[in-house]
Design a protein around this motif. Sequence first.
Motif, PDB file in Angstrom:
ATOM      1  N   LYS A   9       0.816  -1.220   0.000  1.00  0.00           N
ATOM      2  CA  LYS A   9       0.000   0.000   0.000  1.00  0.00           C
ATOM      3  C   LYS A   9       0.848   1.267   0.000  1.00  0.00           C
ATOM      4  N   CYS A  10       2.051   1.185   0.542  1.00  0.00           N
ATOM      5  CA  CYS A  10       2.900   2.363   0.734  1.00  0.00           C
ATOM      6  C   CYS A  10       3.188   3.081  -0.593  1.00  0.00           C
ATOM      7  N   VAL A  11       3.072   4.407  -0.549  1.00  0.00           N
ATOM      8  CA  VAL A  11       3.347   5.219  -1.737  1.00  0.00           C
ATOM      9  C   VAL A  11       4.627   6.052  -1.578  1.00  0.00           C
ATOM     10  N   GLY A  12       5.333   5.858  -0.462  1.00  0.00           N
ATOM     11  CA  GLY A  12       6.609   6.541  -0.262  1.00  0.00           C
ATOM     12  C   GLY A  12       6.508   8.014   0.072  1.00  0.00           C
ATOM     13  N   ALA A  13       5.396   8.443   0.670  1.00  0.00           N
ATOM     14  CA  ALA A  13       5.216   9.859   0.990  1.00  0.00           C
ATOM     15  C   ALA A  13       6.144  10.332   2.106  1.00  0.00           C
ATOM     16  N   GLY A  14       6.560   9.427   2.993  1.00  0.00           N
ATOM     17  CA  GLY A  14       7.518   9.777   4.041  1.00  0.00           C
ATOM     18  C   GLY A  14       6.935  10.447   5.271  1.00  0.00           C
ATOM     19  N   GLN A  15       5.622  10.548   5.362  1.00  0.00           N
ATOM     20  CA  GLN A  15       5.007  11.181   6.523  1.00  0.00           C
ATOM     21  C   GLN A  15       5.290  10.406   7.804  1.00  0.00           C
ATOM     22  N   CYS A  16       5.420   9.095   7.694  1.00  0.00           N
ATOM     23  CA  CYS A  16       5.703   8.274   8.873  1.00  0.00           C
ATOM     24  C   CYS A  16       7.075   8.602   9.451  1.00  0.00           C
ATOM     25  N   VAL A  17       8.050   8.790   8.582  1.00  0.00           N
ATOM     26  CA  VAL A  17       9.406   9.109   9.039  1.00  0.00           C
ATOM     27  C   VAL A  17       9.428  10.476   9.712  1.00  0.00           C
ATOM     28  N   LEU A  18       8.691  11.414   9.172  1.00  0.00           N
ATOM     29  CA  LEU A  18       8.634  12.748   9.776  1.00  0.00           C
ATOM     30  C   LEU A  18       7.988  12.706  11.155  1.00  0.00           C
ATOM     31  N   SER A  19       7.046  11.795  11.357  1.00  0.00           N
ATOM     32  CA  SER A  19       6.343  11.693  12.634  1.00  0.00           C
ATOM     33  C   SER A  19       7.092  10.869  13.667  1.00  0.00           C
ATOM     34  N   ALA A  20       7.719   9.777  13.238  1.00  0.00           N
ATOM     35  CA  ALA A  20       8.353   8.847  14.179  1.00  0.00           C
ATOM     36  C   ALA A  20       9.586   8.197  13.553  1.00  0.00           C
ATOM     37  N   ALA A  21      10.644   8.968  13.436  1.00  0.00           N
ATOM     38  CA  ALA A  21      11.877   8.474  12.804  1.00  0.00           C
ATOM     39  C   ALA A  21      12.528   7.340  13.586  1.00  0.00           C
TER      40      ALA A  21
END
Length: 64
Positions: A9-21
């Motif tokens: 499902k992942c589209v590589g937007a990177g919002q997860c990394v910005l929230s919880a690296a």
Amino acid sequence: MRVIIDEDKCVGAGQCVLSAAEVFDQRDEDGIVALLDATPADGLRAPVEEAAARCPALAIEVLP
């Protein structure tokens, strides 16, 4: 807490990394989410839940 990701499902937007690296990263070759810690400490619950909420593809599931 347990974190499950759906790489398909992942589209590589990177919002997860910005929230919880501390818990999420992205693969260099395609930007798809990489789970660094499937059972993060409860102190990381808020940023992990934020990451799941911000994911545009809904590829992150947070279980108790």
